[in-house]
Design a protein around this motif. Structure first.
Motif, PDB file in Angstrom:
ATOM      1  N   ASN A  95      56.003  51.993  38.771  1.00  0.00           N
ATOM      2  CA  ASN A  95      54.757  51.684  39.479  1.00  0.00           C
ATOM      3  C   ASN A  95      54.650  50.198  39.799  1.00  0.00           C
ATOM      4  O   ASN A  95      54.132  49.820  40.856  1.00  0.00           O
ATOM      5  N   LEU A  96      55.121  49.350  38.909  1.00  0.00           N
ATOM      6  CA  LEU A  96      55.122  47.909  39.170  1.00  0.00           C
ATOM      7  C   LEU A  96      56.034  47.600  40.356  1.00  0.00           C
ATOM      8  O   LEU A  96      55.668  46.816  41.249  1.00  0.00           O
ATOM      9  N   LYS A  97      57.193  48.234  40.379  1.00  0.00           N
ATOM     10  CA  LYS A  97      58.130  48.008  41.479  1.00  0.00           C
ATOM     11  C   LYS A  97      57.533  48.476  42.799  1.00  0.00           C
ATOM     12  O   LYS A  97      57.629  47.788  43.828  1.00  0.00           O
ATOM     13  N   LEU A  98      56.897  49.650  42.797  1.00  0.00           N
ATOM     14  CA  LEU A  98      56.287  50.164  44.022  1.00  0.00           C
ATOM     15  C   LEU A  98      55.134  49.279  44.488  1.00  0.00           C
ATOM     16  O   LEU A  98      54.965  49.049  45.699  1.00  0.00           O
ATOM     17  N   SER A  99      54.330  48.785  43.556  1.00  0.00           N
ATOM     18  CA  SER A  99      53.190  47.941  43.944  1.00  0.00           C
ATOM     19  C   SER A  99      53.661  46.629  44.566  1.00  0.00           C
ATOM     20  O   SER A  99      53.008  46.088  45.458  1.00  0.00           O
ATOM     21  N   ARG A 100      54.810  46.137  44.126  1.00  0.00           N
ATOM     22  CA  ARG A 100      55.332  44.883  44.680  1.00  0.00           C
ATOM     23  C   ARG A 100      55.794  45.041  46.120  1.00  0.00           C
ATOM     24  O   ARG A 100      55.883  44.049  46.859  1.00  0.00           O
ATOM     25  N   LYS A 101      56.076  46.249  46.545  1.00  0.00           N
ATOM     26  CA  LYS A 101      56.527  46.496  47.911  1.00  0.00           C
ATOM     27  C   LYS A 101      55.386  46.455  48.916  1.00  0.00           C
ATOM     28  O   LYS A 101      55.623  46.502  50.125  1.00  0.00           O
ATOM     29  N   ASN A 102      54.157  46.379  48.426  1.00  0.00           N
ATOM     30  CA  ASN A 102      52.990  46.425  49.316  1.00  0.00           C
ATOM     31  C   ASN A 102      52.581  45.065  49.864  1.00  0.00           C
ATOM     32  O   ASN A 102      51.570  44.951  50.554  1.00  0.00           O
ATOM     33  N   ASN A 103      53.337  44.045  49.519  1.00  0.00           N
ATOM     34  CA  ASN A 103      53.053  42.689  50.019  1.00  0.00           C
ATOM     35  C   ASN A 103      51.631  42.244  49.697  1.00  0.00           C
ATOM     36  O   ASN A 103      50.921  41.681  50.550  1.00  0.00           O
ATOM     37  N   PHE A 104      51.195  42.529  48.482  1.00  0.00           N
ATOM     38  CA  PHE A 104      49.882  42.085  48.050  1.00  0.00           C
ATOM     39  C   PHE A 104      49.837  40.565  47.964  1.00  0.00           C
ATOM     40  O   PHE A 104      50.859  39.905  47.736  1.00  0.00           O
ATOM     41  N   VAL A 105      48.647  40.034  48.117  1.00  0.00           N
ATOM     42  CA  VAL A 105      48.414  38.598  47.921  1.00  0.00           C
ATOM     43  C   VAL A 105      47.584  38.443  46.659  1.00  0.00           C
ATOM     44  O   VAL A 105      46.463  38.965  46.573  1.00  0.00           O
ATOM     45  N   LEU A 106      48.128  37.756  45.673  1.00  0.00           N
ATOM     46  CA  LEU A 106      47.447  37.537  44.399  1.00  0.00           C
ATOM     47  C   LEU A 106      46.924  36.111  44.356  1.00  0.00           C
ATOM     48  O   LEU A 106      47.679  35.157  44.579  1.00  0.00           O
ATOM     49  N   LYS A 107      45.635  35.983  44.082  1.00  0.00           N
ATOM     50  CA  LYS A 107      44.999  34.669  44.094  1.00  0.00           C
ATOM     51  C   LYS A 107      44.269  34.424  42.777  1.00  0.00           C
ATOM     52  O   LYS A 107      43.518  35.281  42.310  1.00  0.00           O
ATOM     53  N   SER A 108      44.482  33.245  42.217  1.00  0.00           N
ATOM     54  CA  SER A 108      43.727  32.817  41.041  1.00  0.00           C
ATOM     55  C   SER A 108      42.467  32.123  41.523  1.00  0.00           C
ATOM     56  O   SER A 108      42.523  31.281  42.431  1.00  0.00           O
ATOM     57  N   CYS A 109      41.341  32.484  40.944  1.00  0.00           N
ATOM     58  CA  CYS A 109      40.064  31.956  41.430  1.00  0.00           C
ATOM     59  C   CYS A 109      39.054  31.958  40.304  1.00  0.00           C
ATOM     60  O   CYS A 109      38.940  32.930  39.559  1.00  0.00           O
ATOM     61  N   LEU A 110      38.302  30.857  40.170  1.00  0.00           N
ATOM     62  CA  LEU A 110      37.247  30.797  39.173  1.00  0.00           C
ATOM     63  C   LEU A 110      35.868  30.654  39.801  1.00  0.00           C
ATOM     64  O   LEU A 110      34.872  30.440  39.100  1.00  0.00           O
ATOM     65  N   ASN A 111      35.805  30.760  41.132  1.00  0.00           N
ATOM     66  CA  ASN A 111      34.527  30.772  41.851  1.00  0.00           C
ATOM     67  C   ASN A 111      34.529  31.931  42.842  1.00  0.00           C
ATOM     68  O   ASN A 111      34.448  31.735  44.065  1.00  0.00           O
ATOM     69  N   PRO A 112      34.618  33.156  42.344  1.00  0.00           N
ATOM     70  CA  PRO A 112      34.729  34.305  43.247  1.00  0.00           C
ATOM     71  C   PRO A 112      33.416  34.611  43.955  1.00  0.00           C
ATOM     72  O   PRO A 112      32.350  34.149  43.560  1.00  0.00           O
ATOM     73  N   ASP A 113      33.534  35.405  44.978  1.00  0.00           N
ATOM     74  CA  ASP A 113      32.369  35.913  45.698  1.00  0.00           C
ATOM     75  C   ASP A 113      31.750  37.021  44.836  1.00  0.00           C
ATOM     76  O   ASP A 113      32.314  38.108  44.707  1.00  0.00           O
ATOM     77  N   ILE A 114      30.596  36.749  44.243  1.00  0.00           N
ATOM     78  CA  ILE A 114      29.971  37.711  43.326  1.00  0.00           C
ATOM     79  C   ILE A 114      29.563  38.980  44.057  1.00  0.00           C
ATOM     80  O   ILE A 114      29.673  40.088  43.520  1.00  0.00           O
ATOM     81  N   ASP A 115      29.113  38.853  45.297  1.00  0.00           N
ATOM     82  CA  ASP A 115      28.761  40.036  46.083  1.00  0.00           C
ATOM     83  C   ASP A 115      29.958  40.968  46.211  1.00  0.00           C
ATOM     84  O   ASP A 115      29.828  42.199  46.109  1.00  0.00           O
ATOM     85  N   GLU A 116      31.117  40.390  46.424  1.00  0.00           N
ATOM     86  CA  GLU A 116      32.328  41.180  46.593  1.00  0.00           C
ATOM     87  C   GLU A 116      32.695  41.898  45.290  1.00  0.00           C
ATOM     88  O   GLU A 116      33.045  43.079  45.288  1.00  0.00           O
ATOM     89  N   LEU A 117      32.572  41.183  44.162  1.00  0.00           N
ATOM     90  CA  LEU A 117      32.867  41.805  42.872  1.00  0.00           C
ATOM     91  C   LEU A 117      31.892  42.945  42.584  1.00  0.00           C
ATOM     92  O   LEU A 117      32.296  44.010  42.102  1.00  0.00           O
ATOM     93  N   CYS A 118      30.624  42.721  42.873  1.00  0.00           N
ATOM     94  CA  CYS A 118      29.623  43.778  42.662  1.00  0.00           C
ATOM     95  C   CYS A 118      29.932  44.998  43.512  1.00  0.00           C
ATOM     96  O   CYS A 118      29.760  46.139  43.055  1.00  0.00           O
ATOM     97  N   ARG A 119      30.380  44.771  44.728  1.00  0.00           N
ATOM     98  CA  ARG A 119      30.701  45.891  45.613  1.00  0.00           C
ATOM     99  C   ARG A 119      31.856  46.721  45.048  1.00  0.00           C
ATOM    100  O   ARG A 119      31.808  47.964  45.065  1.00  0.00           O
ATOM    101  N   ILE A 120      32.873  46.042  44.524  1.00  0.00           N
ATOM    102  CA  ILE A 120      34.024  46.767  43.964  1.00  0.00           C
ATOM    103  C   ILE A 120      33.606  47.530  42.709  1.00  0.00           C
ATOM    104  O   ILE A 120      34.001  48.684  42.505  1.00  0.00           O
ATOM    105  N   PHE A 121      32.797  46.895  41.859  1.00  0.00           N
ATOM    106  CA  PHE A 121      32.303  47.591  40.673  1.00  0.00           C
ATOM    107  C   PHE A 121      31.496  48.828  41.066  1.00  0.00           C
ATOM    108  O   PHE A 121      31.657  49.905  40.484  1.00  0.00           O
ATOM    109  N   THR A 122      30.618  48.669  42.052  1.00  0.00           N
ATOM    110  CA  THR A 122      29.784  49.796  42.480  1.00  0.00           C
ATOM    111  C   THR A 122      30.638  50.941  43.005  1.00  0.00           C
ATOM    112  O   THR A 122      30.385  52.118  42.699  1.00  0.00           O
TER     113      THR A 122
END
Length: 358
Positions: free
Chosen positions: A163-190
């Motif tokens: 599964n790790l190998k397959l997920s790497r084929k999706n060209n995801f962009v991984l970003k480190s962030c300590l000031n995220p968009d809270i609205d966006e996080l709430c939307r994903i949680f919901t």
């Protein structure tokens, strides 16, 4: 002679964490900023330390207080106390009453140190009782990050590695962030809560305050697709050379594309770069939450059993009422089906906050 004393907030700000990591069983949930985060949520943090004649700390306890009428209060300690268990005794309970001005205290803790029979015997001798209503499992999983990446990869199950190998084929962009968009996080949680029929895991207030007060002790990654759409995010708490999972959420599309695999793997790599040697993947319940258990177990992590939840009170009726109140409020909520990468054990502080009306 060892005596417990209250460390005032301003002093604790300067000395608490550096003394914390000198004790073998320190926890990210006992850091100074964890108390300030919960202050913003309506609790009052108290920093207590047991010190010898040379003012060396031998035990520490960050506790969160909630006051009730008639001089009664609930004192909740998550991740601790820590240090020499011989001093987690009536003297600590008495020191709490004296410094809070309360007549009656229901004192409950969840200790994240690995269980040993001698510690259980010591707690029993000191008058502690295993909480009659336990809100979380005392089982967890720990990854040894002293291993190099090749060794960690070799420890993965065949399915996890695939599964790790397959997920790497999706060209995801991984970003480190300590000031995220809270609205966006709430939307994903919901979205995840709706999909899984879960109660609310994190309110906007909690997320805002987490990144306001605890961000110096957080590693947070977001996983986006090639179009910049957020699919998954994950965060862990860190202190010293230890880390523990704290929050995670994945969209339905993110689950299909296995985004959680590459996101966790990136966090593990970042932890290794920062000198973290131990990663607590959090609570497990093989019977009730087999999906979460399998996801964690197949990373090659070892299973641990913690000391867990214990309590004591100034009267039997207060202890019974404390447990009854927690059980009643918890049972009134929708049953949580934790087939998700979110952390059941580390949601305990959110559950207690809701239980006592915050």
């Amino acid at each position: 002679m060892i005596e417990w004393k209250l460390i005032e907030d301003e002093t604790a700000r300067e000395i608490w964490d550096r003394n914390l990591v000198r004790l073998a069983d320190y926890s990210p949930f006992q850091i100074y900023s964890w108390g300030q985060y919960n202050r913003a949520l309506g609790w009052t943090p108290y920093y207590f330390a047991a010190a010898d004649e040379n003012d060396n700390f031998t035990a520490m306890c960050l506790g969160l207080l909630r006051r009730f009428p008639l001089g009664t209060g609930i004192f909740w300690c998550v991740g601790g106390p820590i240090g020499d268990i011989r001093f987690w005794n009536e003297n600590l309970h008495r020191t709490i009453r004296q410094n809070t001005g309360l007549k009656r205290v229901y004192f409950r803790f969840r200790c994240d140190r690995e269980r040993e029979s001698k510690d259980i015997q010591q707690l029993n001798r000191q008058g502690w009782t295993k909480s009659s209503f336990k809100m979380t499992s005392a089982l967890s999983m720990e990854l040894d990050l002293t291993k190099n990446e090749e060794q960690l990869t070799a420890g993965l199950s065949r399915r996890w590695r695939r599964n790790l190998k397959l997920s790497r084929k999706n060209n995801f962009v991984l970003k480190s962030c300590l000031n995220p968009d809270i609205d966006e996080l709430c939307r994903i949680f919901t979205e995840m809560e709706t999909l899984k029929n879960l109660p609310q895991l994190f309110s906007r207030e909690k997320l805002e305050n987490l990144f306001k007060y605890v961000k110096e002790n957080l590693i947070f990654y977001r996983c986006e697709d090639a179009n910049g759409q957020l699919l998954c995010f994950r965060a862990c708490l860190i202190v010293g050379n230890r880390a523990c999972d704290y929050l995670a959420a994945t969209t339905e599309e993110g689950r299909k594309q296995r985004a959680s695999y590459v996101t966790l793997w990136q966090i593990l790599r970042q932890c290794k770069e920062q000198g973290i040697t131990s990663y607590d993947l959090g609570g497990i319940d093989p019977q009730e939450n087999p999906g979460v258990y399998t996801f964690k177990k197949e990373t090659g992590a070892r299973e641990m059993k913690f000391v867990g939840e214990w309590d004591r009170a100034d009267s039997d009726w207060l202890r019974l009422m404390g447990n009854w109140s927690i059980k009643f409020k918890q049972n009134a909520k929708p049953v949580r089906k934790t087939k998700t990468s979110s952390e059941p054990r580390f949601k305990l502080i959110e559950r207690l906050t809701n239980t006592f009306g915050l």
